[in-house]
Design a protein around this motif. Structure first.
Motif, short mmCIF file in Angstrom:
data_model
loop_
_atom_site.label_atom_id
_atom_site.label_comp_id
_atom_site.label_asym_id
_atom_site.label_seq_id
_atom_site.Cartn_x
_atom_site.Cartn_y
_atom_site.Cartn_z
N LEU A 61 0.85 -1.21 0.00
CA LEU A 61 0.00 0.00 0.00
C LEU A 61 0.87 1.25 0.00
O LEU A 61 0.60 2.22 -0.70
CB LEU A 61 -0.91 0.01 1.24
CG LEU A 61 -1.98 -1.08 1.29
CD1 LEU A 61 -2.69 -1.07 2.65
CD2 LEU A 61 -3.00 -0.89 0.16
N ARG A 62 1.93 1.19 0.78
CA ARG A 62 2.87 2.30 0.86
C ARG A 62 3.45 2.61 -0.52
O ARG A 62 3.57 3.76 -0.92
CB ARG A 62 4.00 1.91 1.82
CG ARG A 62 4.70 3.05 2.47
CD ARG A 62 5.33 2.59 3.77
NE ARG A 62 6.48 1.74 3.56
CZ ARG A 62 6.86 0.76 4.41
NH1 ARG A 62 6.13 0.49 5.48
NH2 ARG A 62 7.93 0.06 4.18
N PHE A 65 0.70 4.28 -2.60
CA PHE A 65 0.49 5.68 -2.21
C PHE A 65 1.65 6.56 -2.64
O PHE A 65 1.47 7.68 -3.11
CB PHE A 65 0.27 5.78 -0.69
CG PHE A 65 -1.14 5.45 -0.29
CD1 PHE A 65 -2.16 6.40 -0.43
CD2 PHE A 65 -1.47 4.21 0.22
CE1 PHE A 65 -3.47 6.10 -0.08
CE2 PHE A 65 -2.78 3.90 0.59
CZ PHE A 65 -3.78 4.84 0.44
N ARG A 66 2.85 6.07 -2.49
CA ARG A 66 4.01 6.88 -2.87
C ARG A 66 4.03 7.12 -4.38
O ARG A 66 4.30 8.22 -4.86
CB ARG A 66 5.30 6.18 -2.43
CG ARG A 66 6.52 7.08 -2.54
CD ARG A 66 7.77 6.43 -1.99
NE ARG A 66 8.16 5.28 -2.80
CZ ARG A 66 8.83 4.23 -2.32
NH1 ARG A 66 9.14 4.17 -1.03
NH2 ARG A 66 9.16 3.25 -3.11
N ALA A 68 1.48 7.06 -6.38
CA ALA A 68 0.39 7.99 -6.73
C ALA A 68 0.82 9.43 -6.46
O ALA A 68 0.56 10.34 -7.26
CB ALA A 68 -0.86 7.65 -5.93
N ARG A 69 1.52 9.63 -5.37
CA ARG A 69 1.96 10.98 -5.01
C ARG A 69 3.00 11.50 -6.00
O ARG A 69 2.93 12.64 -6.47
CB ARG A 69 2.52 10.95 -3.59
CG ARG A 69 2.72 12.34 -2.99
CD ARG A 69 3.06 12.26 -1.52
NE ARG A 69 4.22 11.42 -1.26
CZ ARG A 69 4.18 10.27 -0.60
NH1 ARG A 69 3.04 9.80 -0.14
NH2 ARG A 69 5.28 9.57 -0.40
N ARG B 537 6.69 9.04 5.76
CA ARG B 537 5.27 9.13 5.41
C ARG B 537 4.72 7.75 5.13
O ARG B 537 5.43 6.77 5.04
CB ARG B 537 5.11 10.02 4.16
CG ARG B 537 5.66 11.42 4.37
CD ARG B 537 5.66 12.19 3.09
NE ARG B 537 4.27 12.45 2.62
CZ ARG B 537 4.02 13.23 1.58
NH1 ARG B 537 4.99 13.78 0.88
NH2 ARG B 537 2.78 13.45 1.21
N ASP B 538 3.45 7.69 4.95
CA ASP B 538 2.76 6.46 4.57
C ASP B 538 2.99 5.33 5.55
O ASP B 538 2.99 4.17 5.19
CB ASP B 538 3.19 6.00 3.18
CG ASP B 538 2.93 7.06 2.13
OD1 ASP B 538 1.90 7.75 2.27
OD2 ASP B 538 3.75 7.19 1.21
N ARG B 539 3.23 5.67 6.80
CA ARG B 539 3.42 4.61 7.80
C ARG B 539 2.19 4.52 8.67
O ARG B 539 1.32 5.38 8.66
CB ARG B 539 4.65 4.93 8.66
CG ARG B 539 5.93 5.07 7.89
CD ARG B 539 6.51 3.71 7.56
NE ARG B 539 7.71 3.86 6.73
CZ ARG B 539 8.54 2.86 6.49
NH1 ARG B 539 8.31 1.67 7.00
NH2 ARG B 539 9.58 3.05 5.74
N ARG B 541 -0.13 2.32 8.52
CA ARG B 541 -1.28 1.62 7.94
C ARG B 541 -1.36 0.18 8.43
O ARG B 541 -2.42 -0.41 8.46
CB ARG B 541 -1.20 1.63 6.42
CG ARG B 541 -1.54 2.95 5.82
CD ARG B 541 -1.84 2.82 4.34
NE ARG B 541 -2.03 4.15 3.80
CZ ARG B 541 -1.02 4.91 3.39
NH1 ARG B 541 0.21 4.47 3.44
NH2 ARG B 541 -1.27 6.11 2.91
N ALA B 592 -3.33 13.66 -6.72
CA ALA B 592 -2.91 14.31 -5.48
C ALA B 592 -2.44 15.71 -5.77
O ALA B 592 -1.94 16.01 -6.85
CB ALA B 592 -1.80 13.51 -4.84
#
Lengths: 118, 592
Positions: A61-62, A65-66, A68-69, B537-539, B541, B592
């Protein structure tokens, strides 16, 4: 290292990265690098085909998301192909991936506008 | 002691030699005695003959004459002839010098006597007076001769007695020497035995030392301990060949692979010495390097073969390499000239044959073939080296058949090591093998059971095997595919956290303990590190996912590590209703 592969092809101007196997801590960095490199500056965005992904957790997932960013920073988009029967669907849903990427059930439904834009 | 040994070896020979010389002496003395006796007998005959001659002569000279003069003369002449014959016989005998001298001294007189007797006989008819005139001379000669001949005979007797004594002495001598030689020989044998024992001992010690070095080297290259894998049990044995044979280059190995699979190796370097043991070490390490990335067995063997020839390891080896998936019980195998492993599953016992391929290091550019086999739960796979099935007194087919008959599958609660021991005992019939034996047995567990304890290194690479083990365990526990996936994700999250946050660089472990009771799964993941909050970031979850996917999650951080305990009841949805696809598909990605 978990067995996972990235194959990149191009479909109507959009690069399609097909991810297969299990994504976890052992391979996420390498997969991330390969995915980032698969998108040229001119592409509209990236289609990430997760149909053949057998396992994905918060590490994956990380990555999504990364990605996508990073794409968003360049005005590019991320589209995910996730079949309805896929086991990873629940994880994606719980994480709210839908907020950063469009999710389609298969590649065939991945339609594009005439000019190649989404 | 060495001197005694040598003396013991040499002295009997010398003594027997001298005994033989003495024996010659005895024989010579005995021969002398018998010859003297023969001469003496002839002399006595001659003595009697010349008595007869004298009697005949006297008869011829009687005043009244003889009835038949002619025959009386003939008789005398015959007596003379016989007399001379006896004397000639005496001459023909080889006698001691002293006797010969005496015999020769008396011979002229004897001749004269014979001549006088003949002359007398011739004169008796023509000149009886002349004949009668010869009588006193003949008588005188006779008297002298009788005395001299008696002396000669006496000398002969004395000499014979002397010789007999010599013979007796020599005989005693021979006996003593023979006895001495026997004694010396006995001592010599003892000495020699001792000497050989010492020499043999030294040689044996050298061989034993080399053998010991080879065996130590060999053993040092075999795994100390086989990895404990969930889903499959492993046991191995190495038995060096009997004393008198040499240590070979047999080896087995178990290589953990990044995929969570394990590489199984059974190999045998051609040759039986220190070199073979050393080559074995090189090949073992080369194979480990070739296999490390988890390549298919045929490629691993191909690389190993190339490496072996390129590096000029100078050795040839039969090698079996297989990749075992402990969770699924699948076995992918390639074989470079090694004996096929035996798979026993229920009543089915078969050797996993593969296309014949040359040994490693034999031929350049070989293409090995991988074959896929399934090891059913409760089956037993036996990998071995030739020492187990080869015996000098029987064809190898018999050995393989015997292995097929003897091998027994192991129940889950049997100690697999005992199975190995029983198999070795049966195959080797309690004696040390002629060649060394390596044995590796693989037993996929029928069921993982209600309790599962997995200890793994805190490395990302271990996540795969953890997941796959959990998948199998949960499926056996009756979980639906969705439950399997969701519980596996939760457990992986906790484990990933431990790997990422608990430890600094270096070796560390994570333990995952799983239990199922009355349809309720409990999973405890613990580490022994210092928890540090997620960075970047993104941690975060992961914890969220765990909480969503499990019925409850408790995380306890402490000085001695972190403990995460999670529960999930099987046979239904999670407490939290799943937000299924409708909510997912059709959502527009938001740039985003």
């Amino acid at each position: 290292m978990s067995a996972a592969q990235v194959q990149v092809s191009t479909d109507a101007g959009w690069p399609v990265a097909r991810l297969t196997g299990a994504v976890d801590l052992s391979n996420v960095e390498e997969l991330g690098l390969r995915l980032e490199r698969s998108v040229s500056n001119r592409a509209q965005g990236l289609v990430l085909d997760l149909s053949a992904v057998t396992y994905l957790d918060s590490t994956g997932l990380r990555l999504i998301f990364r990605l996508a960013r990073q794409l968003g920073d360049r005005q590019q988009r991320l589209r995910l192909v996730v079949p309805e029967t896929s086991r990873i669907t629940r994880v994606l849903t719980l994480a709210g991936v839908g907020s950063v990427a469009e999710i389609v059930p298969d590649l065939d439904q991945n339609t594009y506008e005439e000019d190649g834009t989404l | 002691m060495v001197a005694i040994g040598l003396a013991g070896a040499v002295l009997p020979l010398v003594l027997v030699g001298t005994a033989l010389d003495a024996f010659d002496e005895v024989s010579a003395a005995h021969a002398d005695v018998s010859r003297i006796h023969a001469a003496q007998a002839d002399f006595q005959e001659a003595d009697m003959a010349h008595d007869a001659m004298r009697a005949d002569a006297l008869a011829l000279l009687l005043p009244e004459g003889v009835e038949n003069h002619g025959s009386a003369v003939a008789a005398l002449q015959q007596d003379v002839e016989e007399y001379r014959d006896f004397l000639r016989q005496v001459d023909a005998v080889t006698l001691p010098d002293a006797i010969i001298a005496q015999v020769r001294a008396v011979r002229p007189l004897q001749e004269q006597y014979a001549t006088d007797a003949l002359r007398l006989s011739r004169l008796t008819s023509s000149d009886p007076a002349g004949a009668r005139a010869l009588l006193p001379e003949l008588t005188a000669t006779f008297t002298t001769l009788t005395v001299e001949q008696a002396e000669v005979t006496e000398s002969m007797s004395a000499e014979a007695d002397r010789r007999r004594l010599t013979a007796n002495d020599a005989e005693r001598n021979v006996k003593w020497r023979l006895a001495g030689s026997a004694l010396a020989a006995l001592l010599g044998m003892l000495g020699l035995t001792w000497l050989l024992h010492r020499l043999g001992g030294a040689l044996a010690a050298t061989l034993a030392r080399e053998r010991g070095v080879a065996e130590t080297l060999q053993r040092s290259l075999l795994p100390d301990q086989l990895p404990e894998l969930a889903g499959v049990r492993l046991a191995a044995r190495y038995v060096p060949g009997a004393v008198g044979t040499e240590v070979g280059g047999d080896w087995y190995d178990v290589i953990p692979l990044p995929s969570g699979e394990v590489g199984l190796v059974m190999g045998d370097v051609v040759g039986h010495d220190l070199d073979a043991a050393a080559s074995m070490g090189q090949l073992r390490n080369a194979l480990r390097a070739c296999a490390a990335e988890g390549a298919a067995p045929d490629l691993v063997l191909q690389r190993l073969n190339r490496l072996c020839l390129q590096q000029d390891l100078g050795s040839m080896a039969t090698v079996l390499y297989a990749v075992l998936d402990p969770v699924l019980g699948s076995l992918c195998m390639a074989n470079a000239g090694h004996y096929p492993p035996l798979l026993v599953s229920g009543p089915d016992r078969r050797f996993l044959e593969s296309a014949p391929c040359p040994p490693i290091g034999a031929v350049r550019e070989v293409h090995y073939t991988s074959t896929l086999h399934q090891l059913p739960p409760g089956s037993l796979l036996v990998l071995y080296t030739d020492g187990l099935v080869e015996r000098r007194d029987q064809p190898v087919e018999e050995g393989m058949q015997r292995l097929q008959e003897l091998v027994q599958v192991a129940a889950d609660d049997d100690r697999l090591g005992d199975v190995c021991d029983a198999l070795l005992a049966g195959m080797l019939s309690g004696r040390a093998p002629e060649d060394d034996v390596a044995l590796l047995t693989v037993a996929p567990q029928t069921l993982l059971g209600s309790h599962l304890d997995i200890m793994l290194p805190a490395e990302a690479e271990q996540l795969t095997v953890l997941r796959r083990t959990l998948e199998r365990w949960l499926t056996e526990a009756g979980a639906t595919p969705e439950e399997v996936y969701e519980i596996t994700v939760s457990c992986s999250e906790a484990t990933t956290n431990a790997i990422e946050h608990a430890y600094g660089p270096g070796r560390a472990d994570v333990e995952v303990v799983c239990d199922v009771e009355d349809g309720r799964v409990t999973i405890v993941v613990r580490d022994w590190g210092q928890w540090r909050e997620a960075r970047g970031r993104d941690r975060g979850r992961g914890v969220h996912l765990m909480q969503e996917l499990m019925d409850d999650v408790q995380v306890a951080h402490g000085d001695r590590g972190t403990r995460v305990e999670m529960h999930r009841r099987l046979g239904g949805a999670t407490r939290h209703e799943p937000q299924r696809a409708p909510g997912l598909h059709g959502l527009q990605g938001t740039p985003a």
